[in-house]
Design a protein around this motif. Structure first.
Motif, PDB file in Angstrom:
ATOM      1  N   ALA A  36      40.531  30.435  60.464  1.00 22.57           N
ATOM      2  CA  ALA A  36      41.213  31.094  61.580  1.00 22.57           C
ATOM      3  C   ALA A  36      40.694  32.505  61.774  1.00 22.57           C
ATOM      4  O   ALA A  36      40.538  33.263  60.824  1.00 22.57           O
ATOM      5  CB  ALA A  36      42.718  31.138  61.323  1.00 22.57           C
ATOM      6  N   ARG A  37      40.423  32.833  63.039  1.00 21.28           N
ATOM      7  CA  ARG A  37      40.050  34.192  63.410  1.00 21.28           C
ATOM      8  C   ARG A  37      41.154  34.724  64.319  1.00 21.28           C
ATOM      9  O   ARG A  37      41.582  34.038  65.252  1.00 21.28           O
ATOM     10  CB  ARG A  37      38.702  34.206  64.122  1.00 21.28           C
ATOM     11  N   VAL A  38      41.612  35.938  64.040  1.00 20.08           N
ATOM     12  CA  VAL A  38      42.736  36.522  64.768  1.00 20.08           C
ATOM     13  C   VAL A  38      42.240  37.640  65.675  1.00 20.08           C
ATOM     14  O   VAL A  38      41.538  38.560  65.224  1.00 20.08           O
ATOM     15  CB  VAL A  38      43.806  37.059  63.796  1.00 20.08           C
ATOM     16  N   LEU A  39      42.623  37.559  66.942  1.00 16.25           N
ATOM     17  CA  LEU A  39      42.318  38.612  67.908  1.00 16.25           C
ATOM     18  C   LEU A  39      43.606  39.342  68.233  1.00 16.25           C
ATOM     19  O   LEU A  39      44.536  38.762  68.809  1.00 16.25           O
ATOM     20  CB  LEU A  39      41.729  38.012  69.187  1.00 16.25           C
ATOM     21  N   ASP A  40      43.691  40.595  67.819  1.00 20.33           N
ATOM     22  CA  ASP A  40      44.883  41.397  68.069  1.00 20.33           C
ATOM     23  C   ASP A  40      44.447  42.855  68.082  1.00 20.33           C
ATOM     24  O   ASP A  40      43.805  43.314  67.135  1.00 20.33           O
ATOM     25  CB  ASP A  40      45.934  41.157  66.981  1.00 20.33           C
ATOM     26  N   PRO A  41      44.790  43.584  69.144  1.00 15.06           N
ATOM     27  CA  PRO A  41      44.336  44.977  69.222  1.00 15.06           C
ATOM     28  C   PRO A  41      44.945  45.879  68.152  1.00 15.06           C
ATOM     29  O   PRO A  41      44.374  46.921  67.816  1.00 15.06           O
ATOM     30  CB  PRO A  41      44.780  45.419  70.625  1.00 15.06           C
ATOM     31  N   ALA A  42      46.085  45.496  67.619  1.00 11.64           N
ATOM     32  CA  ALA A  42      46.747  46.298  66.580  1.00 11.64           C
ATOM     33  C   ALA A  42      47.307  45.361  65.519  1.00 11.64           C
ATOM     34  O   ALA A  42      48.521  45.156  65.432  1.00 11.64           O
ATOM     35  CB  ALA A  42      47.857  47.149  67.191  1.00 11.64           C
ATOM     36  N   PRO A  43      46.436  44.774  64.692  1.00 12.08           N
ATOM     37  CA  PRO A  43      46.914  43.815  63.691  1.00 12.08           C
ATOM     38  C   PRO A  43      47.858  44.452  62.687  1.00 12.08           C
ATOM     39  O   PRO A  43      47.689  45.614  62.309  1.00 12.08           O
ATOM     40  CB  PRO A  43      45.623  43.335  63.014  1.00 12.08           C
ATOM     41  N   SER A  44      48.832  43.700  62.289  1.00 14.78           N
ATOM     42  CA  SER A  44      49.813  44.187  61.322  1.00 14.78           C
ATOM     43  C   SER A  44      49.191  44.287  59.940  1.00 14.78           C
ATOM     44  O   SER A  44      48.103  43.750  59.677  1.00 14.78           O
ATOM     45  CB  SER A  44      51.009  43.229  61.268  1.00 14.78           C
ATOM     46  N   GLU A  45      49.901  44.954  59.055  1.00 16.00           N
ATOM     47  CA  GLU A  45      49.431  45.052  57.671  1.00 16.00           C
ATOM     48  C   GLU A  45      49.363  43.672  57.032  1.00 16.00           C
ATOM     49  O   GLU A  45      48.483  43.405  56.213  1.00 16.00           O
ATOM     50  CB  GLU A  45      50.355  45.963  56.872  1.00 16.00           C
ATOM     51  N   ALA A  46      50.289  42.784  57.435  1.00 19.92           N
ATOM     52  CA  ALA A  46      50.257  41.419  56.896  1.00 19.92           C
ATOM     53  C   ALA A  46      48.967  40.720  57.283  1.00 19.92           C
ATOM     54  O   ALA A  46      48.349  40.013  56.467  1.00 19.92           O
ATOM     55  CB  ALA A  46      51.463  40.633  57.396  1.00 19.92           C
ATOM     56  N   MET A  47      48.511  40.913  58.536  1.00 20.25           N
ATOM     57  CA  MET A  47      47.257  40.308  58.967  1.00 20.25           C
ATOM     58  C   MET A  47      46.070  40.937  58.238  1.00 20.25           C
ATOM     59  O   MET A  47      45.141  40.246  57.813  1.00 20.25           O
ATOM     60  CB  MET A  47      47.077  40.480  60.484  1.00 20.25           C
TER      61      MET A  47
END
Length: 273
Positions: A36-47
């Motif tokens: 899995a690749r995650v696209l998020d402009p502000a990923p959480s610390e969990a990510m």
């Protein structure tokens, strides 16, 4: 439905509360590390922690192959702005799974013109603890294998029910999507009724909360219909029967909830355009 497999490659666009909960469900169900690749402009610390541990990849990757599945969990109003970046992850063979409320298959295909297989899904809040109820619709361009893959992904967070008409997603939204709020309000109403009957507010709240959660757990563990369970705890001429005469009367709970769900469905249709 038929057994589906977790995909070999997946891009998750948006890893907020619901997107993050879905990802945790997939990883817990055996999605391979790095798939899995995650696209998020502000990923959480969990990510960020999952990325450091090698469980997921974060951010866009130049020249990356098209994923088997693209899951859209961004804010619905952000679809048009994000579309240009998302198009690099949606080819003719990519399954697009969207949980964007109000965004139709037509909306999604306009944003991602190469996408052929689109599944609209409406999870609800208990998906965050693996106890969700998700309604889903597969577009005509979705193969049986792709639908099975979507079912496998969505089932990692709870029960999945499929509808054959996209318009019914509005009804799903009104019933199960918004439904947890109805249950929470039921607890509030029961607590207020307990106070009116003379109980101290804190005690009334605790009893109402425990009653609803306990009844829900019993319902989940029983094969009996809800109506049968209701009958089983109702003695003729007893206290429960007296209360149910009010709740099941012409101005009782069923007509009230029917109006409430109709209002939610109507609003869902307005948001869908």
């Amino acid at each position: 439905m038929s057994d589906g497999q977790l995909p070999r490659s997946l891009v998750l666009a948006g890893a907020g509360k619901m997107g993050g909960a879905m990802l945790e469900g997939w990883l817990g169900a055996g999605l391979p590390d790095g798939a899995a690749r995650v696209l998020d402009p502000a990923p959480s610390e969990a990510m960020a922690a999952l990325a450091r541990a090698g469980r997921i990849r974060l951010g866009a990757e130049a020249g990356a192959a098209l994923p088997e599945v693209l899951v859209l969990a961004i804010k619905p109003q952000g679809l048009d702005e994000a579309a240009a970046a998302l198009r690099a992850n949606a080819g003719p063979q990519t399954l697009v799974v969207s949980i964007l409320a109000g965004k139709t298959v037509a909306d999604l295909k306009r944003a991602l013109p190469e996408a052929q297989a689109v599944v609209r899904a409406m999870p609800n809040l208990p998906a965050a603890i693996g106890q969700g109820a998700t309604g889903a619709y597969a577009s005509p361009g979705t193969s049986d294998a792709q639908k099975a893959t979507a079912d496998r992904l969505l089932a990692c967070n709870g029960v999945v029910e499929w509808v054959g008409d996209e318009a019914l997603i509005d009804a799903v939204t009104a019933l199960s999507g918004s439904g947890p709020a109805y249950v929470f309000h039921l607890v509030e109403a029961m607590a207020k009724a307990g106070e009116a009957a003379g109980l101290e507010p804190g005690l009334a709240g605790r009893l109402a909360r425990a009653t609803v959660t306990g009844a829900g757990a019993l319902l989940a563990q029983s094969d009996l219909a809800a109506g049968t369970l209701r009958e089983n705890v109702t003695s003729k001429g007893g206290t429960t029967a007296a209360a149910l005469e009010v709740l099941m009367g012409p101005d009782g709970l069923t007509p009230l909830l029917t109006r409430a769900v109709a209002a939610a469905k109507r609003r869902a249709g307005e948001l869908s355009g």
